[in-house]
Design a protein around this motif. Structure first.
Motif, PDB file in Angstrom:
ATOM      1  N   ASP A 541     -17.757  -1.027  -1.089  1.00 41.21           N
ATOM      2  CA  ASP A 541     -17.661  -0.786   0.351  1.00 41.21           C
ATOM      3  C   ASP A 541     -16.824  -1.811   1.108  1.00 41.21           C
ATOM      4  N   SER A 542     -16.650  -3.017   0.582  1.00 40.79           N
ATOM      5  CA  SER A 542     -16.000  -4.070   1.364  1.00 40.79           C
ATOM      6  C   SER A 542     -14.498  -3.851   1.528  1.00 40.79           C
ATOM      7  N   TYR A 543     -13.798  -3.528   0.435  1.00 46.01           N
ATOM      8  CA  TYR A 543     -12.346  -3.377   0.519  1.00 46.01           C
ATOM      9  C   TYR A 543     -11.853  -2.182  -0.296  1.00 46.01           C
ATOM     10  N   PRO A 544     -12.351  -0.998   0.015  1.00 50.31           N
ATOM     11  CA  PRO A 544     -11.882   0.174  -0.745  1.00 50.31           C
ATOM     12  C   PRO A 544     -10.437   0.513  -0.370  1.00 50.31           C
ATOM     13  N   MET A 545      -9.673   0.960  -1.346  1.00 48.60           N
ATOM     14  CA  MET A 545      -8.308   1.412  -1.066  1.00 48.60           C
ATOM     15  C   MET A 545      -8.370   2.763  -0.363  1.00 48.60           C
ATOM     16  N   PRO A 546      -7.741   2.903   0.809  1.00 50.06           N
ATOM     17  CA  PRO A 546      -7.751   4.203   1.493  1.00 50.06           C
ATOM     18  C   PRO A 546      -7.168   5.307   0.609  1.00 50.06           C
ATOM     19  N   ASP A 547      -7.675   6.499   0.743  1.00 53.93           N
ATOM     20  CA  ASP A 547      -7.199   7.623  -0.057  1.00 53.93           C
ATOM     21  C   ASP A 547      -5.694   7.798   0.111  1.00 53.93           C
ATOM     22  N   GLY A 548      -5.012   7.981  -1.009  1.00 58.26           N
ATOM     23  CA  GLY A 548      -3.582   8.257  -0.981  1.00 58.26           C
ATOM     24  C   GLY A 548      -2.699   7.034  -0.858  1.00 58.26           C
ATOM     25  N   LEU A 549      -3.302   5.851  -0.720  1.00 61.08           N
ATOM     26  CA  LEU A 549      -2.492   4.646  -0.532  1.00 61.08           C
ATOM     27  C   LEU A 549      -2.308   3.918  -1.856  1.00 61.08           C
ATOM     28  N   MET A 574     -13.087 -12.036  -2.189  1.00 56.66           N
ATOM     29  CA  MET A 574     -12.950 -11.239  -0.969  1.00 56.66           C
ATOM     30  C   MET A 574     -11.511 -11.273  -0.442  1.00 56.66           C
ATOM     31  N   ALA A 575     -10.882 -12.436  -0.503  1.00 51.35           N
ATOM     32  CA  ALA A 575      -9.502 -12.525  -0.028  1.00 51.35           C
ATOM     33  C   ALA A 575      -8.580 -11.670  -0.889  1.00 51.35           C
ATOM     34  N   HIS A 576      -8.866 -11.593  -2.179  1.00 51.16           N
ATOM     35  CA  HIS A 576      -8.065 -10.723  -3.042  1.00 51.16           C
ATOM     36  C   HIS A 576      -8.364  -9.251  -2.768  1.00 51.16           C
ATOM     37  N   GLY A 577      -9.589  -8.970  -2.382  1.00 50.30           N
ATOM     38  CA  GLY A 577      -9.888  -7.606  -1.965  1.00 50.30           C
ATOM     39  C   GLY A 577      -9.023  -7.189  -0.789  1.00 50.30           C
ATOM     40  N   ALA A 578      -8.904  -8.083   0.199  1.00 50.92           N
ATOM     41  CA  ALA A 578      -8.057  -7.802   1.364  1.00 50.92           C
ATOM     42  C   ALA A 578      -6.591  -7.712   0.963  1.00 50.92           C
ATOM     43  N   PHE A 579      -6.169  -8.563   0.028  1.00 53.44           N
ATOM     44  CA  PHE A 579      -4.776  -8.550  -0.429  1.00 53.44           C
ATOM     45  C   PHE A 579      -4.414  -7.204  -1.042  1.00 53.44           C
TER      46      PHE A 579
END
Length: 867
Positions: A541-549, A574-579
């Motif tokens: 839930d924290s940094y899922p890749m948006p669909d199609g991206l 977490m920072a890598h999740g955002a990256f």
């Protein structure tokens, strides 16, 4: 007979002949007397820097050897005298000289090798002692060019004066000399004038410069005048200059002057006299040295290849330093603040520089505090601020007195009745290394020592084994004799965890990031157990890749679990999740592990961008025609005619060729080699190719990275626990292998798919003398077995020691070697059971800790661990 003459007639003839002879003799005598009385002059052209004086001799005589002698000419051989300037007609020394002549010397230059030398100015220059001299020289040159008599004080600063400075800067006499000024001002000039300064440098002629932009003439004049004046030109607000009252801008030009002066000399011959006048504002030039630390005496001339270093110092330079608290050795972990006296006491510049090259042994701060890091020897260099070597001190670091415990091979700390184990003790430290150690068993009804260091288990229970140095106990090891385990699921799970126990929490250094010139090292202890006592929790839930991206559609199949590490020392999970979530970064990955957690980024069914093998090439398994004899990893090679071989048997699959079409050898394989499996008893091999995007010569890589694998990135940030990350990744890998029903050898790395060294942690780190990837797979194996057979079990670890976390990690480095006790408790279907285990945690002094950047010891491209 007829007589031709009468007697009187005979007398007349004889008389006539005598008279004629007499006159002839007289004439000859007179002629000889005239020749010997005439002087002739021989002059000499030596074709050399030294002349030879003329010689005067009598006409008709020869030149002596002394007359013809000539001085030696260094590096030349004399080849005789010639009578013509073209040196085509040799002079004959045996020919009489009857008139004045000029002789020409012929020389042949000796064969002398050329050499190259370089002058390192260290901030000095040939031309100017200070800024004022540079300014005066510029104004003088400009005055000569423009027929003016300006001084710095009278130099006009209005916008309509001195607009011919651009013409001056293009005048052949001055352009080369002052190009350094153009280079400096195009960097520090004002934003409005920089482009014009750049044009002054780039345009080859004045016409092109003026045509390039109509503002160029004025902008250049304003910027140069402001710099020379040490002010800011503001008379034309649209082309105002930088403010050269700023000391940094006003005096920052010296490196550009130095850079404009010839420093490298090619094709030098013979002996070269070095320049003796060099300037550096505020310093005195002390000569040229052959070492950059100015060790030894200065040199004034050279006759071979050399690099010369200019030494500048104050008027009263440091002569020497005395360390008042000098020592020969230090103990690991201690500090020593150097107490230094500088001589003479009134030295001009007193700042010192310190250097320790053995950075793994000791470090030193800028103010002279030495920290002893690891056992070994190091050399301390103390230098003046200019780098001149003042003192060299050799020192030794000894570890704190401690012991190392090792057990016999095969003993993992779990002991049953009638079993035997051995302990070997090695002392470390300045004194302890030579000590003699003995053992004593507290309760010899449980454990009995049959000979020194050899112990036999007699009955279930526990006892302490004291390790003594003479009469002093230096450590106590607790030996626990366990009951036999039954075939119940609880006992079988305990047996599996028992087999994963580490009798020694092995210390080792992880290499988490590799670069060409350095690598980052992180010292850690192994956990007390191969199993990580924690649940696999995936944060979706924290940094899922948006669909199609950032994906290339659905993955056609899952063939591999592919490992990476982030190679980023400064950000964590977490920072890598955002990256990875950010659309600005054109990479995507399915999972990220680290900092005691797991993130899911890209959905598993999407094609990621992480493996370097593209997304357009389909993956395929190829039958090899070679039957498998067991389930072990085969030895894969390449035959002489270019086909893959399995355990020495040639397959029907041709290997990729090299860049020039040549047949390759197995040293072109990646670390794990080509991907493989066994279908219906036959070896199959994954689709391979020659990858050149990571290694210039290419590697034989395998497709299936982006399109057919689930990718995992391990975070290796310095404030995380990389061993926890490795074990947590193994837990995730075990879950994915089971989910996709893949054998364990389907775990591959980024290196497999394009030759990159990634993951550096598993490829560069050496664990117990072998590849850390092998240890990682041991973690995967126990995690998978417990997942498959004991997913319903509750497993916990508890310990009274603050050295052990509830997950089994060693949380800190103990000062001395210490034992830790921990308890594993297993509960299945309401049935609970525990076992107690003991691990030895080596102390700080028993092994070296390397933390930070160091020179690489093992480049990732080595083939040492290829199978």
């Amino acid at each position: 007979m007829t007589k031709l003459f009468s007697y009187p007639m005979k007398k007349l003839v004889v008389l006539t002949v005598l008279i004629a002879t007499l006159f002839t003799l007289i004439a000859c005598i007179n002629e000889n007397e005239h020749t010997n009385d005439t002087d002739v002059t021989i002059t000499f052209e030596t074709n050399d820097t030294v002349t030879k004086g003329s010689v005067i001799i009598k006409s008709g005589t020869l030149l002596s050897e002394t007359d013809l002698s000539i001085h030696d000419r260094e590096h030349f051989t004399f080849n005789g005298w010639y009578i013509d300037e073209a040196l085509t007609q040799p002079f004959d020394p045996l020919e009489e000289i009857k008139e004045s002549i000029k002789l020409y010397a012929k020389w042949t230059e000796d064969e002398v090798p050329t050499y190259r030398y370089e002058l390192l100015f260290n901030g000095g220059n040939y031309w100017y002692e200070n800024r004022e001299q540079m300014v005066d020289d510029f104004i003088s040159d400009y005055n000569t060019f423009s027929d003016n008599t300006y001084t710095l004080e009278t130099l006009p600063m209005d916008k309509d004066s001195l607009l011919d400075i651009a013409e001056f800067m293009y005048e052949e006499t001055y352009r080369t000399k002052w190009l350094w000024l153009t280079r400096y001002l195009r960097l520090v000039g004002s934003d409005t004038n920089k482009s014009s300064m750049s044009a002054l440098l780039a345009q080859s002629s004045l016409d092109k410069f003026l045509a390039q932009n109509e503002k160029n003439r004025k902008a250049v004049s304003y910027e140069i005048r402001a710099f020379i004046k040490g002010a800011q030109f503001t008379d034309d607000a649209t082309l105002s200059s930088s403010d050269y009252t700023d000391t940094e801008l006003k005096t920052g030009f010296w490196p550009f002057i130095v850079g404009s002066q010839q420093a490298i000399f090619e094709d030098a011959k013979h002996e070269v006299i070095l320049p003796t006048t060099l300037y550096k504002e505020g310093f005195v030039f002390y000569g040229w040295y052959l070492t950059e630390n100015f060790y030894g005496e200065p040199v004034t001339k050279i006759n071979g290849s050399a690099t010369l270093f200019a030494r500048f110092d104050g008027e009263n330079p440091i002569d020497s330093v005395i360390i008042e608290n000098e020592v020969e050795y230090m103990e690991k972990g201690t500090e020593l603040a150097l107490d230094i006296t500088i001589l003479p006491l009134d030295a001009t510049y007193t700042d010192l520089r310190f250097e320790i090259r053995e950075q793994s042994v000791a470090s030193i701060s800028a103010d002279g505090v030495i920290t002893a890091l690891n056992e070994g020897e190091f050399t301390l260099y103390i230098m003046a601020e200019n780098g001149r070597l003042l003192k060299v001190l050799d020192m030794t670091v000894y570890p704190k007195d401690d012991i190392n415990l090792t057990f016999n091979e095969g003993f993992n700390g779990y002991l049953k009745v009638d079993e035997q184990f051995e302990i070997e003790v090695t002392g470390v430290g300045r004194d302890a290394s030579s000590n003699h150690y003995t053992f004593s068993v507290v309760d010899d009804s449980v454990i009995q020592m049959s000979e020194s260091g050899v112990f036999n288990a007699l009955k279930v229970g526990s006892t302490e084994i004291n390790i003594l140095n003479l009469d002093t106990v230096v450590m106590t090891y607790t030996a626990i004799v366990q009951d036999d385990l039954s075939t119940s699921r609880v006992d079988q799970l305990l047996e599996l965890l028992r087999d994963g126990h580490n009798a020694v929490a092995t210390p080792f250094t992880l290499v988490t990031r590799y670069e060409t010139t350095n690598e980052w090292r992180d010292p850690r202890h192994e956990s007390v157990n191969t199993y990580l006592f924690d649940d696999l929790v995936i944060d979706k839930d924290s940094y899922p890749m948006p669909d199609g991206l950032k994906n290339s559609g659905a993955r056609p199949s899952t063939e591999f679990i592919l490992l990476h590490d982030t190679a980023n020392l400064h950000i964590g999970l977490m920072a890598h999740g955002a990256f990875f979530q950010s659309a600005a970064n054109a990479v995507s990955i399915h999972y990220i592990t680290g900092d005691y957690g797991v993130l899911q980024s890209l959905a598993e069914d999407r094609i990621g961008w992480h493996a370097g093998d593209g997304t357009g090439t389909s993956f395929q398994w190829y039958k090899t025609g070679v039957m498998a004899t067991n389930n072990e990893k085969p030895f894969i090679d390449i035959s002489e005619d270019g086909f893959f071989t399995f355990n020495g048997e040639k397959s029907v699959v041709e290997a990729p060729r090299g860049l020039n079409g040549e047949i390759l050898t197995r040293d072109y394989f990646t670390y794990l080699g080509p991907t493989w499996d066994i279908f219906d008893g036959e070896y199959v091999i994954g689709r391979t190719y020659l990858a050149t995007n990571q290694q210039k010569r290419g590697v034989i890589a395998s497709f299936g990275g982006n399109r057919n694998s689930v990718g995992i990135e391990m975070s290796i940030n310095v404030d995380g626990d990389i061993v926890d990350t490795v074990q947590r990744t193994a837990k995730l890998v075990a879950y994915l292998l089971e989910k996709y029903d893949l054998p364990n050898h389907r775990v591959i790395s980024h290196n497999t798919t394009d030759g990159k060294g990634d993951p550096y942690t598993l490829h560069n780190t050496v664990y117990k003398g072998t590849w850390y990837f092998d240890r990682f797979m041991e973690h995967v194996e126990i995690e998978r077995e417990i997942l498959v057979n004991y997913s319903d079990a509750k497993i916990t670890l508890t310990s009274d020691s603050d050295l052990v976390s509830s997950t089994g990690r060693i949380t800190r480095f103990p000062d001395v070697t210490t034992e830790v006790k921990y308890t594993i408790t297993v509960e299945i279907d309401g049935v609970s059971k525990s076992i107690d285990l003991v691990s030895v945690v080596p102390g700080m002094s028993t092994w070296n800790q390397y933390h930070g950047f160091f020179t690489p010891t093992q480049a990732w491209a080595k083939a040492d661990y290829r199978n």
